[in-house]
Design an enzyme around this catalytic site. Structure first.
Site, PDB file in Angstrom:
ATOM      1  N   LEU A 115       9.129  -8.589   2.446  1.00 44.87           N
ATOM      2  CA  LEU A 115      10.283  -7.352   2.073  1.00 44.87           C
ATOM      3  C   LEU A 115       9.372  -6.027   1.805  1.00 44.87           C
ATOM      4  O   LEU A 115       8.774  -5.900   0.904  1.00 44.87           O
ATOM      5  CB  LEU A 115      11.273  -8.054   1.077  1.00 44.87           C
ATOM      6  CG  LEU A 115      12.256  -7.067   0.953  1.00 44.87           C
ATOM      7  CD1 LEU A 115      13.323  -7.306   1.972  1.00 44.87           C
ATOM      8  CD2 LEU A 115      13.125  -6.812  -0.506  1.00 44.87           C
ATOM      9  N   HIS A 116      10.129  -5.247   2.283  1.00 41.84           N
ATOM     10  CA  HIS A 116       9.529  -3.780   2.268  1.00 41.84           C
ATOM     11  C   HIS A 116      10.826  -2.774   2.466  1.00 41.84           C
ATOM     12  O   HIS A 116      11.522  -3.087   3.487  1.00 41.84           O
ATOM     13  CB  HIS A 116       8.180  -3.423   2.931  1.00 41.84           C
ATOM     14  CG  HIS A 116       8.367  -3.580   4.570  1.00 41.84           C
ATOM     15  ND1 HIS A 116       8.453  -4.803   5.187  1.00 41.84           N
ATOM     16  CD2 HIS A 116       9.000  -2.782   5.614  1.00 41.84           C
ATOM     17  CE1 HIS A 116       8.628  -4.861   6.336  1.00 41.84           C
ATOM     18  NE2 HIS A 116       8.725  -3.552   6.805  1.00 41.84           N
ATOM     19  N   VAL A 117      10.486  -1.591   1.933  1.00 46.46           N
ATOM     20  CA  VAL A 117      11.542  -0.597   2.253  1.00 46.46           C
ATOM     21  C   VAL A 117      11.055   0.725   2.690  1.00 46.46           C
ATOM     22  O   VAL A 117       9.808   1.091   2.307  1.00 46.46           O
ATOM     23  CB  VAL A 117      12.346  -0.241   0.815  1.00 46.46           C
ATOM     24  CG1 VAL A 117      13.266   0.737   0.812  1.00 46.46           C
ATOM     25  CG2 VAL A 117      12.874  -1.439   0.139  1.00 46.46           C
ATOM     26  N   TYR A 131      16.127  -4.260  10.159  1.00 44.32           N
ATOM     27  CA  TYR A 131      16.596  -5.485  10.574  1.00 44.32           C
ATOM     28  C   TYR A 131      16.510  -5.797  12.104  1.00 44.32           C
ATOM     29  O   TYR A 131      17.447  -4.886  12.586  1.00 44.32           O
ATOM     30  CB  TYR A 131      17.882  -6.260   9.795  1.00 44.32           C
ATOM     31  CG  TYR A 131      18.025  -7.793  10.063  1.00 44.32           C
ATOM     32  CD1 TYR A 131      16.970  -8.637   9.460  1.00 44.32           C
ATOM     33  CD2 TYR A 131      19.024  -8.202  11.040  1.00 44.32           C
ATOM     34  CE1 TYR A 131      17.394  -9.926   9.563  1.00 44.32           C
ATOM     35  CE2 TYR A 131      18.797  -9.584  11.425  1.00 44.32           C
ATOM     36  CZ  TYR A 131      18.078 -10.529  10.322  1.00 44.32           C
ATOM     37  OH  TYR A 131      17.948 -11.755  10.657  1.00 44.32           O
ATOM     38  N   TYR A 160       7.432  -7.259  10.369  1.00 44.12           N
ATOM     39  CA  TYR A 160       6.611  -8.030   9.461  1.00 44.12           C
ATOM     40  C   TYR A 160       7.457  -8.674   8.114  1.00 44.12           C
ATOM     41  O   TYR A 160       8.254  -7.833   7.688  1.00 44.12           O
ATOM     42  CB  TYR A 160       5.341  -7.000   8.588  1.00 44.12           C
ATOM     43  CG  TYR A 160       4.618  -6.291   9.577  1.00 44.12           C
ATOM     44  CD1 TYR A 160       3.485  -6.915  10.085  1.00 44.12           C
ATOM     45  CD2 TYR A 160       4.830  -4.919  10.044  1.00 44.12           C
ATOM     46  CE1 TYR A 160       2.953  -6.392  11.242  1.00 44.12           C
ATOM     47  CE2 TYR A 160       4.058  -4.403  11.201  1.00 44.12           C
ATOM     48  CZ  TYR A 160       3.060  -5.165  11.628  1.00 44.12           C
ATOM     49  OH  TYR A 160       2.185  -4.427  12.590  1.00 44.12           O
TER      50      TYR A 160
HETATM   51  P1  M7G Z   1       8.840  -2.950   9.941  1.00 45.02           P
HETATM   52  O1  M7G Z   1      10.104  -2.688   9.724  1.00 45.02           O
HETATM   53  O2  M7G Z   1       8.337  -4.549   9.495  1.00 45.02           O
HETATM   54  O3  M7G Z   1       8.134  -2.737  11.211  1.00 45.02           O
HETATM   55  O4  M7G Z   1       7.809  -1.960   9.133  1.00 45.02           O
HETATM   56  P2  M7G Z   1       8.049  -1.680  12.328  1.00 45.02           P
HETATM   57  O5  M7G Z   1       6.539  -1.507  12.463  1.00 45.02           O
HETATM   58  O6  M7G Z   1       8.519  -2.119  13.699  1.00 45.02           O
HETATM   59  O7  M7G Z   1       8.710  -0.496  12.175  1.00 45.02           O
HETATM   60  C1  M7G Z   1       6.701  -2.262   8.773  1.00 45.02           C
HETATM   61  C2  M7G Z   1       5.892  -0.660   8.528  1.00 45.02           C
HETATM   62  O8  M7G Z   1       4.612  -0.747   8.067  1.00 45.02           O
HETATM   63  C3  M7G Z   1       6.021   0.073   9.674  1.00 45.02           C
HETATM   64  O9  M7G Z   1       6.507   1.451   9.355  1.00 45.02           O
HETATM   65  C4  M7G Z   1       4.433   0.138  10.040  1.00 45.02           C
HETATM   66  O10 M7G Z   1       4.026   1.557  10.431  1.00 45.02           O
HETATM   67  C5  M7G Z   1       3.681   0.104   8.590  1.00 45.02           C
HETATM   68  N1  M7G Z   1       2.264  -0.487   8.627  1.00 45.02           N
HETATM   69  C6  M7G Z   1       2.135  -1.450   9.595  1.00 45.02           C
HETATM   70  N2  M7G Z   1       0.856  -1.899   9.177  1.00 45.02           N
HETATM   71  C7  M7G Z   1       0.010  -2.826   9.913  1.00 45.02           C
HETATM   72  C8  M7G Z   1       0.330  -1.081   8.078  1.00 45.02           C
HETATM   73  C9  M7G Z   1      -0.699  -0.980   7.418  1.00 45.02           C
HETATM   74  O11 M7G Z   1      -1.847  -1.776   7.742  1.00 45.02           O
HETATM   75  N3  M7G Z   1      -0.615  -0.064   6.675  1.00 45.02           N
HETATM   76  C10 M7G Z   1       0.145   0.829   6.285  1.00 45.02           C
HETATM   77  N4  M7G Z   1       0.132   1.610   5.217  1.00 45.02           N
HETATM   78  N5  M7G Z   1       1.561   0.801   6.764  1.00 45.02           N
HETATM   79  C11 M7G Z   1       1.306   0.087   7.743  1.00 45.02           C
END
Ligand code: M7G
Length: 326
Positions: free
Chosen positions: A265-267, A258, A262
């Site tokens: 929601l993802h973990v 947080y 993106y």
């Molecule tokens: P976040 O907490 O939204 O943002 O996590 P952060 O990037 O600032 O940590 C999104 C997570 O998705 C990150 O760990 C990214 O490395 C990962 N991620 C982003 N993209 C665009 C992709 C993708 O195209 N494929 C995969 N497998 N992971 C991604």
């Protein structure tokens, strides 16, 4: 040199890489070998180094590909124990200095042991370029009311596209990388390697679980209604990682960001001890804590003040400044 009209556009550039990949898949290539693709980076023109780190051995570069903005991330990968024998026997060694019992060398490894993990964002938006630019951060204090009046209107207009997330959920991309899927539309999710992880060693294990349910933007949207979803991700995610990567739950750090980048929601599942970017206390919220907080207070994340860092040129930071909250 070709004039700009003759330069390939975005789609053409990727098609070129794809065609080369298909040629490789069809003919030749030893079993188990990854296919080569055309080097789209041969046309990359560097504009600026956004950040780099001698310690982490990476560099983030802004430049142009086919006249459009692109970000390229280069990162040296860890040296793996299972490649040591090949490294010692198959390399050239150049002496730098010798003194008493001490000597230093430049070891020139065989190309397959000297790869650089490369990530390309293309075409990159202004927001991507800012994301990778080294910058000072400021801690923001966000009440439930601030979220509604400042943060939410901003992220509704300004957040990164989650097209890549939809592509994963709809099997239009990365389908062959999925480690586990629970297809249930309410509590289901897809677990797959984060693109920060090259999957060569478990030391820096990094997977993400992406919910099938759409419309849950972040921690702020969670209520006790989502407990079955969160518990399902926690339980089945840990089981899948134990099965696939032989890593027990006691070796995992499972958390949400947080603010996330993106808003779907993802973990995050990372190996305990690996200092993944964004695993600090100012941004990571342990899933186990999130579950307990919602169990004891169904509206916990709607009402709590949450703290997070924002970078100097983040538009959201300007909104907090304008509102006199900083
Ligand atoms: P976040 O907490 O939204 O943002 O996590 P952060 O990037 O600032 O940590 C999104 C997570 O998705 C990150 O760990 C990214 O490395 C990962 N991620 C982003 N993209 C665009 C992709 C993708 O195209 N494929 C995969 N497998 N992971 C991604």
């Amino acid at each position: 040199m070709a004039d700009s009209a003759a330069k390939p556009d975005t789609e053409e550039l990727y098609q070129k890489a794809k065609r080369a990949k298909a040629d490789n898949d069809n003919g030749g290539g030893e079993a188990g070998e990854e296919p080569e693709c055309e080097n789209i980076l041969s046309e990359f023109k560097t504009s600026k180094v956004l950040s780099d780190s001698a310690r982490e051995k990476n560099i983030f570069i802004h430049g142009k590909l086919a006249d459009q903005d692109a970000v390229v991330i280069l990162e040296k990968t860890p040296i793996r124990e299972d490649t040591l024998a090949e490294l010692f026997t198959g390399s050239k060694l150049k002496l730098e200095m010798r003194n008493d019992i001490y000597s230093t060398y430049r070891l020139q490894a065989p190309p397959q042991l000297n790869e650089i993990k490369t990530t390309v964002v293309f075409p990159a938006t202004e927001k991507h370029i800012k994301k990778y630019q080294r910058q000072e951060s400021f801690l923001v204090e966000e009440t439930g009311v601030d979220y509604q009046s400042i943060t939410l209107p901003y992220i509704q207009k300004q957040s990164f596209s989650v097209q890549w997330v939809h592509n994963i959920l709809e099997k239009k991309a990365e389908a062959d990388r999925i480690v586990f899927e629970d297809p249930d539309p309410t509590v289901g999710f897809v677990l797959l390697p984060d693109f920060k992880w090259d999957q060569k060693q478990v030391d820096d294990l990094y997977l993400i679980a992406i919910t099938h349910q759409r419309g849950i933007r972040s921690l702020r949207d969670l209520t006790s209604e989502h407990l079955p979803l969160l518990q399902n991700i926690f339980q089945k995610g840990k089981e899948a990682i134990l099965q696939r990567h032989k890593l027990p739950a006691s070796k995992l750090r499972v958390y949400l960001h947080y603010q996330p980048s993106y808003y779907h929601l993802h973990v995050h599942f990372t190996k305990l001890g690996y200092e993944a970017p964004g695993c600090g206390v100012e941004r990571a919220h342990l899933l186990a804590d999130v579950i307990q907080n919602l169990q004891s207070h169904p509206e916990y994340y709607k009402t709590r003040t949450l703290y997070f860092p924002l970078r100097a040129d983040d538009g959201l930071l300007s909104k907090y400044k304008e509102a006199g909250r900083l």
